[in-house]
Design an enzyme around this catalytic site. Structure first.
Site, mmCIF file in Angstrom:
data_model
loop_
_atom_site.group_PDB
_atom_site.id
_atom_site.type_symbol
_atom_site.label_atom_id
_atom_site.label_comp_id
_atom_site.label_asym_id
_atom_site.label_seq_id
_atom_site.Cartn_x
_atom_site.Cartn_y
_atom_site.Cartn_z
ATOM 1 N N ASN A 148 0.813 -1.226 0.000
ATOM 2 C CA ASN A 148 0.000 0.000 0.000
ATOM 3 C C ASN A 148 0.845 1.274 0.000
ATOM 4 O O ASN A 148 0.300 2.368 0.052
ATOM 5 C CB ASN A 148 -0.972 -0.005 1.198
ATOM 6 C CG ASN A 148 -0.276 0.110 2.538
ATOM 7 O OD1 ASN A 148 0.933 0.294 2.612
ATOM 8 N ND2 ASN A 148 -1.033 -0.009 3.608
ATOM 9 N N LYS A 149 2.157 1.131 -0.065
ATOM 10 C CA LYS A 149 3.009 2.326 0.037
ATOM 11 C C LYS A 149 3.155 3.023 -1.321
ATOM 12 O O LYS A 149 2.742 2.495 -2.349
ATOM 13 C CB LYS A 149 4.372 1.937 0.631
ATOM 14 C CG LYS A 149 4.271 1.383 2.063
ATOM 15 C CD LYS A 149 3.911 2.431 3.091
ATOM 16 C CE LYS A 149 3.375 1.901 4.399
ATOM 17 N NZ LYS A 149 4.310 1.220 5.261
ATOM 18 N N ILE A 150 3.757 4.203 -1.314
ATOM 19 C CA ILE A 150 3.835 5.034 -2.526
ATOM 20 C C ILE A 150 4.580 4.297 -3.635
ATOM 21 O O ILE A 150 4.168 4.310 -4.788
ATOM 22 C CB ILE A 150 4.497 6.393 -2.203
ATOM 23 C CG1 ILE A 150 3.567 7.200 -1.289
ATOM 24 C CG2 ILE A 150 4.820 7.168 -3.486
ATOM 25 C CD1 ILE A 150 4.160 8.494 -0.750
#
Ligand SMILES: *Cc1c(COP(=O)(O)O)cnc(C)c1O
Length: 381
Positions: A183-185
């Protein structure tokens, strides 16, 4: 428009597939292979760091950074109470004790004005977190740390691409840790990175992630290390992601502007904006419910889900978790508690369309301001 709008999702829009197939075709699927070095070099260049060391998760990256600084039993490390649990867990893995600090109301990050009161003779350093993508006030944090001869580690898991005082986060402290969870950038599925400028720290991190084995002397270990390696497949995905990092950041910025245009001025909501000295990476778009909204936060999350919109509550402040409750009984952390009670994360993926953001905003407004919405509909129809 999709039936279900997630809070986060990987955006695999570049060379991810081609590079992963290259790993499979070449059989270089484990933790050796060309993509690891290529990803590390590309990441170091993006951050302006001398060294970038890939590892298996953001939590491992934090653990390695603290170990490289010599954190051990008897030490105290100051961390914000409002963060993901991994920030404090990494301190505990070293045998040290996390000491919590409350949040600044404007940025939700560690409040520099409260830092000095928490420093004791056992304090070794500070971990600053760039929560939800808004940079911590690194000028103030580094200043205090230097005055007290403390180290600074940046937990930049949520802050990739954020800037404080016109400088990208990650190079303010002694070392920084990034996460590439799904879910990170930027994602590699699971993965992490430590960055730093210091050659000795970098060498220490590299050794510790490889079982403490002495470089150039196979199987010879002089200290207890870990298997915190990243696979070539994960690095292949990471390289493709970092090649397009400007696209990822621009999409997030554009989406945040759409949310702001749609939600600004709503009496029931407060949007978390950007401080004048900051550039937000918008890992998550956050809103704070006013105290007098007709719906409670958790009921709002459930009602949004019924309309196909996933939202998330703000992290539990760590001092309220059973595992950390006793560590700091005496303290009150009113800002973090208020943010945690009334804050939520809106869908923030780089893949969101303008239509989806408009739908999320409209759904939210209808629930938060039922009276005024009905009135305005009436007025314009
Ligand atoms: C995601 C995250 C981590 C941990 O990263 P993992 O890759 O999940 O181990 C640490 N700190 C913060 C603030 C995070 O958001």
């Amino acid at each position: 428009m999709r039936q279900f709008i997630p809070v986060a999702e990987p955006a695999l829009v570049g060379n991810e597939r081609a590079y992963v197939i290259d790993c499979l075709d070449s059989t270089w699927i484990s933790s050796r292979g060309a993509y690891i070095g290529r990803f590390e070099r590309a990441f170091a260049e993006f951050c302006g760091a001398r060294h970038a060391i890939a590892c298996s998760s953001g939590t491992a990256a934090l653990h390695l950074a603290l170990l490289a600084l010599g954190v051990g039993p008897g030490d105290e490390v100051i961390v914000p109470t409002l963060t993901y649990v991994a920030t404090a867990n990494a301190v505990v893995y070293c045998g040290a004790r996390p000491v919590f600090v409350d949040s600044e109301p404007a940025t939700w990050n560690i409040d520099p004005a409260l830092l000095e009161a928490r420093i004791t003779p056992c304090t070794r350093g500070i971990v600053a977190v760039h929560l939800y993508g808004h940079p911590a006030d690194m000028g103030a944090v580094v200043d205090i740390a230097r005055r007290h001869q403390l180290f600074v580690v940046e937990d930049a898991a949520e802050g990739l691409g954020a800037e404080a005082h016109c400088r990208r986060v990650g190079m303010f402290g002694d070392l920084a840790a990034f996460s590439f969870y799904g879910n990170k950038i930027v994602t590699t599925g699971e993965g992490g990175m430590v960055i730093c400028n210091d050659d000795l720290s970098a060498a220490r991190v590299r050794r510790l992630k490889e079982q403490g084995i002495t470089p150039g002397r196979p199987y010879w270990a002089e200290e207890i290390g870990y298997n915190y390696r990243m696979t070539n497949i994960a690095a292949a995905i990471g390289l493709a992601q970092i090649e397009r990092v400007d696209w990822h950041l621009a999409r997030r910025r554009a989406n945040a502007a759409l949310y702001r245009a749609a939600l600004e001025g709503c009496a029931g909501l407060e949007l978390v904006g950007e401080q004048p000295w900051a550039r937000h990476a918008y890992w998550m778009n956050c809103v704070l419910l006013a105290r007098d909204t007709p719906i409670e936060r958790d009921a709002l999350i459930a009602a949004m889900a019924m309309q196909g919109v996933e939202t998330r509550p703000v992290f539990y402040p760590l001092h309220t978790l059973p595992i950390y409750r006793d560590a700091d009984q005496e303290r009150a952390f009113p800002v973090a508690e208020a943010l945690a009670a009334r804050g939520l994360n809106l869908p923030s993926s780089a893949l969101l369309t303008a239509e989806e953001i408009a739908y999320v905003a409209e759904t939210l407004l209808t629930l938060v301001e039922p009276q005024s919405r009905l009135l305005s509909r009436h007025r314009f129809s």
